[in-house]
Design a protein around this motif. Structure first.
Motif, PDB file in Angstrom:
ATOM      1  N   ASP A   1       0.836  -1.203   0.000  1.00 54.52           N
ATOM      2  CA  ASP A   1       0.000   0.000   0.000  1.00 54.52           C
ATOM      3  C   ASP A   1       0.870   1.251   0.000  1.00 54.52           C
ATOM      4  O   ASP A   1       1.966   1.271   0.550  1.00 54.52           O
ATOM      5  N   GLU A   2       0.342   2.296  -0.626  1.00 53.41           N
ATOM      6  CA  GLU A   2       1.044   3.573  -0.675  1.00 53.41           C
ATOM      7  C   GLU A   2       0.018   4.697  -0.672  1.00 53.41           C
ATOM      8  O   GLU A   2      -1.012   4.606  -1.349  1.00 53.41           O
ATOM      9  N   GLY A   3       0.307   5.758   0.096  1.00 60.41           N
ATOM     10  CA  GLY A   3      -0.600   6.886   0.174  1.00 60.41           C
ATOM     11  C   GLY A   3       0.097   8.192  -0.136  1.00 60.41           C
ATOM     12  O   GLY A   3       1.308   8.325   0.073  1.00 60.41           O
ATOM     13  N   PHE A   4      -0.665   9.167  -0.619  1.00 61.54           N
ATOM     14  CA  PHE A   4      -0.086  10.462  -0.947  1.00 61.54           C
ATOM     15  C   PHE A   4      -1.210  11.491  -1.036  1.00 61.54           C
ATOM     16  O   PHE A   4      -2.393  11.160  -1.222  1.00 61.54           O
ATOM     17  N   PHE A   5      -0.839  12.754  -0.925  1.00 57.72           N
ATOM     18  CA  PHE A   5      -1.776  13.866  -0.958  1.00 57.72           C
ATOM     19  C   PHE A   5      -2.217  14.155  -2.389  1.00 57.72           C
ATOM     20  O   PHE A   5      -1.417  14.085  -3.327  1.00 57.72           O
ATOM     21  N   THR A   6      -3.488  14.497  -2.559  1.00 55.79           N
ATOM     22  CA  THR A   6      -4.001  14.968  -3.841  1.00 55.79           C
ATOM     23  C   THR A   6      -4.775  16.266  -3.599  1.00 55.79           C
ATOM     24  O   THR A   6      -5.355  16.459  -2.524  1.00 55.79           O
ATOM     25  N   GLY A   7      -4.778  17.138  -4.583  1.00 59.67           N
ATOM     26  CA  GLY A   7      -5.516  18.380  -4.428  1.00 59.67           C
ATOM     27  C   GLY A   7      -5.412  19.245  -5.661  1.00 59.67           C
ATOM     28  O   GLY A   7      -4.653  18.968  -6.590  1.00 59.67           O
ATOM     29  N   ARG A   8      -6.189  20.308  -5.651  1.00 59.36           N
ATOM     30  CA  ARG A   8      -6.180  21.241  -6.779  1.00 59.36           C
ATOM     31  C   ARG A   8      -6.661  22.607  -6.303  1.00 59.36           C
ATOM     32  O   ARG A   8      -7.531  22.702  -5.430  1.00 59.36           O
ATOM     33  N   LEU A   9      -6.079  23.647  -6.916  1.00 58.36           N
ATOM     34  CA  LEU A   9      -6.493  25.023  -6.686  1.00 58.36           C
ATOM     35  C   LEU A   9      -6.757  25.675  -8.039  1.00 58.36           C
ATOM     36  O   LEU A   9      -5.909  25.618  -8.930  1.00 58.36           O
ATOM     37  N   ASP A  10      -7.966  26.253  -8.189  1.00 60.50           N
ATOM     38  CA  ASP A  10      -8.336  26.990  -9.400  1.00 60.50           C
ATOM     39  C   ASP A  10      -8.664  28.425  -9.030  1.00 60.50           C
ATOM     40  O   ASP A  10      -9.453  28.672  -8.105  1.00 60.50           O
ATOM     41  N   PHE A  11      -8.082  29.344  -9.762  1.00 63.08           N
ATOM     42  CA  PHE A  11      -8.373  30.766  -9.569  1.00 63.08           C
ATOM     43  C   PHE A  11      -8.736  31.334 -10.938  1.00 63.08           C
ATOM     44  O   PHE A  11      -7.900  31.383 -11.839  1.00 63.08           O
ATOM     45  N   SER A  12      -9.990  31.716 -11.112  1.00 64.04           N
ATOM     46  CA  SER A  12     -10.463  32.154 -12.420  1.00 64.04           C
ATOM     47  C   SER A  12     -11.078  33.541 -12.334  1.00 64.04           C
ATOM     48  O   SER A  12     -11.653  33.932 -11.306  1.00 64.04           O
ATOM     49  N   GLY A  13     -10.939  34.277 -13.429  1.00 64.08           N
ATOM     50  CA  GLY A  13     -11.498  35.620 -13.490  1.00 64.08           C
ATOM     51  C   GLY A  13     -11.731  36.043 -14.922  1.00 64.08           C
ATOM     52  O   GLY A  13     -11.231  35.428 -15.864  1.00 64.08           O
ATOM     53  N   GLY A  14     -12.510  37.090 -15.067  1.00 63.72           N
ATOM     54  CA  GLY A  14     -12.820  37.589 -16.397  1.00 63.72           C
ATOM     55  C   GLY A  14     -12.852  39.104 -16.438  1.00 63.72           C
ATOM     56  O   GLY A  14     -13.177  39.769 -15.441  1.00 63.72           O
ATOM     57  N   TYR A  15     -12.507  39.644 -17.609  1.00 63.47           N
ATOM     58  CA  TYR A  15     -12.570  41.081 -17.823  1.00 63.47           C
ATOM     59  C   TYR A  15     -12.954  41.318 -19.273  1.00 63.47           C
ATOM     60  O   TYR A  15     -12.237  40.907 -20.192  1.00 63.47           O
ATOM     61  N   LYS A  16     -14.114  41.937 -19.459  1.00 64.73           N
ATOM     62  CA  LYS A  16     -14.651  42.185 -20.790  1.00 64.73           C
ATOM     63  C   LYS A  16     -14.742  40.878 -21.565  1.00 64.73           C
ATOM     64  O   LYS A  16     -15.460  39.974 -21.174  1.00 64.73           O
TER      65      LYS A  16
END
Length: 260
Positions: free
Chosen positions: A126-141
């Protein structure tokens, strides 16, 4: 594959997704995918790799308001080979995760999730590890941009190399610019680093892509796509640079719109 020492592949897959909003605050999502992969014989013969895979995910989301929510999900992967070998063997992955999404301003959104993945395999333990994600989204015109960073896992059993299970981290940018009402440009850029779990291999990828789209009708559009891919590997002679150009015609039909 025209090379005698690389196996031709036959892949069949099916999936289903169900999303149900119980009320204004509570939402449930379930999805399932089944994959069946078969390989032809090679000269000289290679180890058997035929397998079936099942991927199941359930997510519960609580919406505090239209602008913010939290969620918890559980993802389960089961890979079952027809005939195991030292390089290709059965395994399971259990991956619970939690996260939240928040609209910071009118055109600015932040989504974060993290969890722990545990792979179970009799051959390696067995083996374990961290998983994750960060999304930063924006819009202009007419411009929308998403910046992200991700750590997760995948496996390479469908390429000619078939190097097996690996962990990765990736960072990149996705962008869309609306040039005209029917004309828009998509652009993608990311860097990825892969570490294979069952063999001494580490790869780096540099990827860039641009796609110009033009909608000729409500139900059809054209796209011209250019991709650049580069791999830097610690395995001798496995580095490459690749340029690709695609032309596509896409037809789509909105079934739900007919019954509104």
């Amino acid at each position: 594959n025209n090379a005698d020492d690389e196996a031709d592949q036959d892949e069949n897959a099916g999936n289903a997704l169900l999303t149900y909003r119980l009320n204004i605050h509570n939402e449930v999502q379930l999805d399932y995918e089944h994959l069946d992969m078969n390989y032809d014989q090679t000269d000289p013969p290679q180890l058997p790799r035929d397998f079936n895979a099942d991927i199941t995910r359930g997510r519960y989301t609580y919406h505090f308001s239209p602008r913010s929510s939290v969620f918890a999900e559980y993802r389960y992967v089961n890979k079952d080979l027809d005939e195991e070998s030292p390089d290709f063997f059965d395994y399971e992955v259990h991956n619970p995760r939690v996260g939240f999404s928040r609209d910071l301003y009118e055109n600015l959104n932040l989504t974060v999730f993290g969890g722990y993945a545990a792979r179970e395999a009799d051959e390696t333990g067995d083996e374990g590890f961290f998983t994750g994600r960060l999304d930063f989204s924006g819009g202009y015109k007419n411009l929308n941009v998403t910046a992200y960073g991700e750590r997760g896992y995948f496996d390479d059993y469908t390429s000619a190399d078939s190097d097996g299970f690996y962990k990765f981290w990736r960072t990149g940018l996705d962008a869309r610019y609306q040039i005209l009402e029917r004309l828009w440009l998509d652009a993608f850029l990311f860097f990825e680093k892969d570490k294979f779990v069952d063999r001494d291999r580490n790869d780096k990828f540099y990827n860039a892509r641009a796609r110009l789209n033009y909608r000729i009708l409500k139900w059809a559009y054209l796209s011209l796509d250019y991709q650049y891919n580069e791999r830097d590997s610690n395995i001798p002679f496995d580095d490459y640079q690749r340029n690709r150009v695609f032309f596509r015609i896409t037809f789509e039909y909105d079934v739900a719109e007919k019954y509104q």
